[in-house]
Write a protein that holds these residues in place. Sequence first.
Motif, mmCIF file in Angstrom:
data_model
loop_
_atom_site.group_PDB
_atom_site.id
_atom_site.type_symbol
_atom_site.label_atom_id
_atom_site.label_comp_id
_atom_site.label_asym_id
_atom_site.label_seq_id
_atom_site.Cartn_x
_atom_site.Cartn_y
_atom_site.Cartn_z
ATOM 1 N N ILE A 1 0.853 -1.185 0.000
ATOM 2 C CA ILE A 1 0.000 0.000 0.000
ATOM 3 C C ILE A 1 0.895 1.243 0.000
ATOM 4 O O ILE A 1 1.847 1.331 0.772
ATOM 5 C CB ILE A 1 -0.920 0.023 1.229
ATOM 6 N N VAL A 2 0.566 2.199 -0.882
ATOM 7 C CA VAL A 2 1.367 3.419 -1.003
ATOM 8 C C VAL A 2 1.154 4.290 0.233
ATOM 9 O O VAL A 2 0.032 4.671 0.555
ATOM 10 C CB VAL A 2 0.991 4.203 -2.269
ATOM 11 N N GLN A 3 2.233 4.606 0.929
ATOM 12 C CA GLN A 3 2.190 5.494 2.084
ATOM 13 C C GLN A 3 2.582 6.925 1.725
ATOM 14 O O GLN A 3 2.102 7.878 2.328
ATOM 15 C CB GLN A 3 3.134 4.987 3.182
ATOM 16 N N GLN A 4 3.474 7.064 0.732
ATOM 17 C CA GLN A 4 3.976 8.391 0.372
ATOM 18 C C GLN A 4 4.431 8.362 -1.081
ATOM 19 O O GLN A 4 4.987 7.373 -1.553
ATOM 20 C CB GLN A 4 5.146 8.790 1.287
ATOM 21 N N GLY B 1 3.091 -4.636 4.836
ATOM 22 C CA GLY B 1 2.462 -5.396 5.906
ATOM 23 C C GLY B 1 3.490 -5.922 6.890
ATOM 24 O O GLY B 1 4.679 -6.066 6.582
ATOM 25 N N ASP B 2 3.022 -6.224 8.102
ATOM 26 C CA ASP B 2 3.869 -6.787 9.154
ATOM 27 C C ASP B 2 5.061 -5.877 9.450
ATOM 28 O O ASP B 2 6.159 -6.344 9.783
ATOM 29 C CB ASP B 2 4.351 -8.186 8.747
ATOM 30 N N GLY B 3 4.849 -4.555 9.308
ATOM 31 C CA GLY B 3 5.886 -3.604 9.655
ATOM 32 C C GLY B 3 6.954 -3.407 8.606
ATOM 33 O O GLY B 3 7.904 -2.637 8.820
ATOM 34 N N GLU C 1 -7.630 -12.315 -7.508
ATOM 35 C CA GLU C 1 -7.549 -13.767 -7.556
ATOM 36 C C GLU C 1 -6.149 -14.237 -7.919
ATOM 37 O O GLU C 1 -5.820 -15.398 -7.732
ATOM 38 C CB GLU C 1 -8.570 -14.305 -8.570
ATOM 39 N N ASP C 2 -5.327 -13.361 -8.467
ATOM 40 C CA ASP C 2 -3.979 -13.731 -8.872
ATOM 41 C C ASP C 2 -2.934 -13.390 -7.823
ATOM 42 O O ASP C 2 -1.741 -13.462 -8.104
ATOM 43 C CB ASP C 2 -3.616 -13.033 -10.192
ATOM 44 N N VAL C 3 -3.370 -12.991 -6.643
ATOM 45 C CA VAL C 3 -2.420 -12.688 -5.570
ATOM 46 C C VAL C 3 -2.848 -13.407 -4.295
ATOM 47 O O VAL C 3 -4.005 -13.796 -4.120
ATOM 48 C CB VAL C 3 -2.328 -11.165 -5.316
ATOM 49 N N TYR C 4 -1.876 -13.602 -3.418
ATOM 50 C CA TYR C 4 -2.143 -14.274 -2.143
ATOM 51 C C TYR C 4 -1.209 -13.685 -1.102
ATOM 52 O O TYR C 4 0.005 -13.566 -1.338
ATOM 53 C CB TYR C 4 -1.904 -15.777 -2.291
ATOM 54 N N THR C 5 -1.742 -13.324 0.043
ATOM 55 C CA THR C 5 -0.956 -12.710 1.107
ATOM 56 C C THR C 5 -0.757 -13.705 2.241
ATOM 57 O O THR C 5 -1.718 -14.306 2.739
ATOM 58 C CB THR C 5 -1.646 -11.443 1.634
ATOM 59 N N HIS C 6 0.499 -13.873 2.645
ATOM 60 C CA HIS C 6 0.845 -14.762 3.755
ATOM 61 C C HIS C 6 1.920 -14.094 4.592
ATOM 62 O O HIS C 6 2.946 -13.632 4.068
ATOM 63 C CB HIS C 6 1.348 -16.111 3.229
ATOM 64 N N ALA C 7 1.683 -13.997 5.897
ATOM 65 C CA ALA C 7 2.634 -13.413 6.844
ATOM 66 C C ALA C 7 3.056 -12.013 6.426
ATOM 67 O O ALA C 7 4.224 -11.635 6.539
ATOM 68 C CB ALA C 7 3.853 -14.318 6.992
ATOM 69 N N GLY C 8 2.098 -11.244 5.892
ATOM 70 C CA GLY C 8 2.360 -9.864 5.530
ATOM 71 C C GLY C 8 2.987 -9.668 4.170
ATOM 72 O O GLY C 8 3.219 -8.529 3.760
#
Length: 248
Positions: free
Chosen positions: A148-151, A167-169, A186-193
Amino acid sequence: MSETFEVGQKVRHGSFDEDGEIKFGPFRKAGTYLTGYYLVDFGDGACRETRGTWLSAIPEPPKFAIGDKVRLPYGAREGSLVAGPFRSRHSGRTFWVMETADGKHEAPSEVNLTKVTEPAPIEVGDRVRVLKDDPVVCTGAYVGKIGIVQQVGGCRRKPLTYRLDFGDGDVWWVEDVERVEAAQDEDVYTHAGVTYDLTATYRDRDGDDWTFKRFGDEVRGGMNGTAPLANTRTLDSVVAAYGPLTRI
């Protein structure tokens, strides 16, 4: 005022200040020698007989403007409009002058042009995939990851432009990104950030290559050219046993 119109053309009645559309004409008024009449629908659904001298054309907004990026269907050529619009003496069609990337010019008909829309700029809060990360420190480790864009802008080190939260710092500056649309979820998967691109290939710490595929709520992998199956190892277990995974 113009006296010659085409069917479908938008017109305005000069005396009554009404707008309408030409439905038929021109024709000679019955029982007279008067010509140049039209049937015009002024919005009430009933066509009225109106003489062309009482009408004026309502100019349609131009489809293009000088400076627009356009594409031609044949050869998928692109360029910028540098002059126009013009009316052809022979065909009556509207054409423009287009300059291509090599500095050459051509004059395509307006009907063959399609405007090339520029993607919206990346903004804070956008979900993006890394195309180029930090060429000095990361050298590809973040390529393919989603954050995610923060700046946007402000980093002292050039050409780093986007500060992302993975994610996850895990936060880092990267050089180039692309927006991830909802249809791509559907083409992405998030694990442990960490978000993985299921259309990409990843290499584990032992040098083995993995591809992944979603099966219901689970994502499973295939190693070294073996296709993922519903009973092969999950991405989570691959990361736990052989991670970290690096996109290649």
